[in-house]
Design a protein around this motif. Structure first.
Motif, PDB file in Angstrom:
ATOM      1  N   UNK A 114      39.691  54.066  52.666  1.00 44.10           N
ATOM      2  CA  UNK A 114      40.607  53.548  51.649  1.00 44.10           C
ATOM      3  C   UNK A 114      41.461  52.405  52.184  1.00 44.10           C
ATOM      4  N   UNK A 115      41.063  51.843  53.299  1.00 39.29           N
ATOM      5  CA  UNK A 115      41.828  50.751  53.905  1.00 39.29           C
ATOM      6  C   UNK A 115      41.705  49.459  53.118  1.00 39.29           C
ATOM      7  N   UNK A 116      40.656  49.341  52.316  1.00 38.67           N
ATOM      8  CA  UNK A 116      40.432  48.107  51.561  1.00 38.67           C
ATOM      9  C   UNK A 116      40.948  48.183  50.129  1.00 38.67           C
ATOM     10  N   UNK A 117      41.669  49.253  49.792  1.00 34.25           N
ATOM     11  CA  UNK A 117      42.221  49.352  48.437  1.00 34.25           C
ATOM     12  C   UNK A 117      43.174  48.199  48.168  1.00 34.25           C
ATOM     13  N   UNK A 118      43.082  47.660  46.969  1.00 30.86           N
ATOM     14  CA  UNK A 118      44.001  46.593  46.561  1.00 30.86           C
ATOM     15  C   UNK A 118      45.245  47.259  45.975  1.00 30.86           C
ATOM     16  N   UNK A 146      50.749  43.820  30.572  1.00 29.51           N
ATOM     17  CA  UNK A 146      51.954  43.522  31.343  1.00 29.51           C
ATOM     18  C   UNK A 146      51.572  42.949  32.708  1.00 29.51           C
ATOM     19  N   UNK A 147      50.606  43.548  33.383  1.00 34.01           N
ATOM     20  CA  UNK A 147      50.158  43.052  34.686  1.00 34.01           C
ATOM     21  C   UNK A 147      49.671  41.617  34.557  1.00 34.01           C
ATOM     22  N   UNK A 148      48.862  41.353  33.541  1.00 32.75           N
ATOM     23  CA  UNK A 148      48.335  39.993  33.327  1.00 32.75           C
ATOM     24  C   UNK A 148      49.477  39.020  33.067  1.00 32.75           C
ATOM     25  N   UNK A 149      50.460  39.427  32.275  1.00 34.86           N
ATOM     26  CA  UNK A 149      51.590  38.530  31.981  1.00 34.86           C
ATOM     27  C   UNK A 149      52.372  38.209  33.257  1.00 34.86           C
ATOM     28  N   UNK A 162      39.359  39.542  38.948  1.00 33.13           N
ATOM     29  CA  UNK A 162      38.978  40.337  40.127  1.00 33.13           C
ATOM     30  C   UNK A 162      39.809  41.621  40.268  1.00 33.13           C
ATOM     31  N   UNK A 163      41.070  41.570  39.868  1.00 31.64           N
ATOM     32  CA  UNK A 163      41.909  42.759  39.941  1.00 31.64           C
ATOM     33  C   UNK A 163      41.436  43.810  38.945  1.00 31.64           C
ATOM     34  N   UNK A 164      41.083  43.369  37.749  1.00 29.49           N
ATOM     35  CA  UNK A 164      40.568  44.293  36.737  1.00 29.49           C
ATOM     36  C   UNK A 164      39.268  44.940  37.221  1.00 29.49           C
TER      37      UNK A 164
END
Length: 198
Positions: A114-118, A146-149, A162-164
């Motif tokens: 889980x070291x590569x979790x964003x 909200x995250x996108x805003x 990429x986050x989604x």
């Protein structure tokens, strides 16, 4: 980490404000939950204090986070919840950018898988303010919108896709902070429901 409020001299503009990096001053947060000592921990404790006969220790917040897919960390104001979230997010984010720099050393017991979790920190107080007052029913899109805003406000809209994708693949960790800082009961309920459906 500014010292204003802790060090009276830190707010004096003539001296310049002294700052410390969070990773250098962070103290691991413990929970109230007690866990049995391992055999190694018992030997270490006996070396330090042969008289002390305790058979348990507090469960570290990091251990609790590692062991649970969903976790609520409760504590009084100023008990370190926000600092814990910031420290975890900082270490994971910088590890992704600089894997050889040893940032995982700041997260003892963190699993390598889980070291590569964003890390995706979300301040629920801000989310509550952002939600339109006309909204009465929480939907999964509310938190994501909200995250996108927030990304767009920081000229980081390119990171939304990429986050989604990382979220959909289970390669991101959502770190929610500040539910207790939402001013009204109805707002708190809507934010709680929006988080749950998300």
């Amino acid at each position: 980490l500014p010292l204003r409020g802790v060090d009276l001299g830190a707010s004096d503009p003539t001296t310049g404000q002294q700052c410390f990096d969070l990773d250098r001053v962070y103290v691991n947060l413990n929970t109230m939950t007690q866990v049995p000592l391992s055999e190694e921990e018992k030997r270490e404790r006996e070396k330090r204090s042969p008289v002390e006969a305790r058979e348990s220790r507090p469960l570290a917040a990091l251990e609790a986070t590692r062991a649970n897919r969903h976790l609520v960390l409760l504590g009084d104001p100023g008990s370190g919840k926000t600092t814990f979230v910031g420290h975890l997010a900082l270490c994971l984010a910088i590890h992704s950018l600089e894997p050889e720099a040893g940032w995982l050393d700041h997260l003892p017991c963190w699993p390598e898988l889980e070291a590569e979790l964003v890390p995706l920190p979300v301040i629920l107080r801000d989310f509550g303010r952002w939600l339109p007052e006309t909204e009465k029913v929480a939907e999964p899109r509310h938190l994501w919108d909200f995250v996108v805003s927030r990304l767009e406000a920081q000229n980081l809209a390119f990171a939304a896709e990429p986050l989604h994708e990382a979220l959909e693949k289970g390669q991101a960790m959502v770190l929610l902070d500040g539910l207790d800082e939402i001013p009204t009961r109805s707002q708190r309920a809507l934010v709680r429901d929006a988080v749950a459906v998300f």
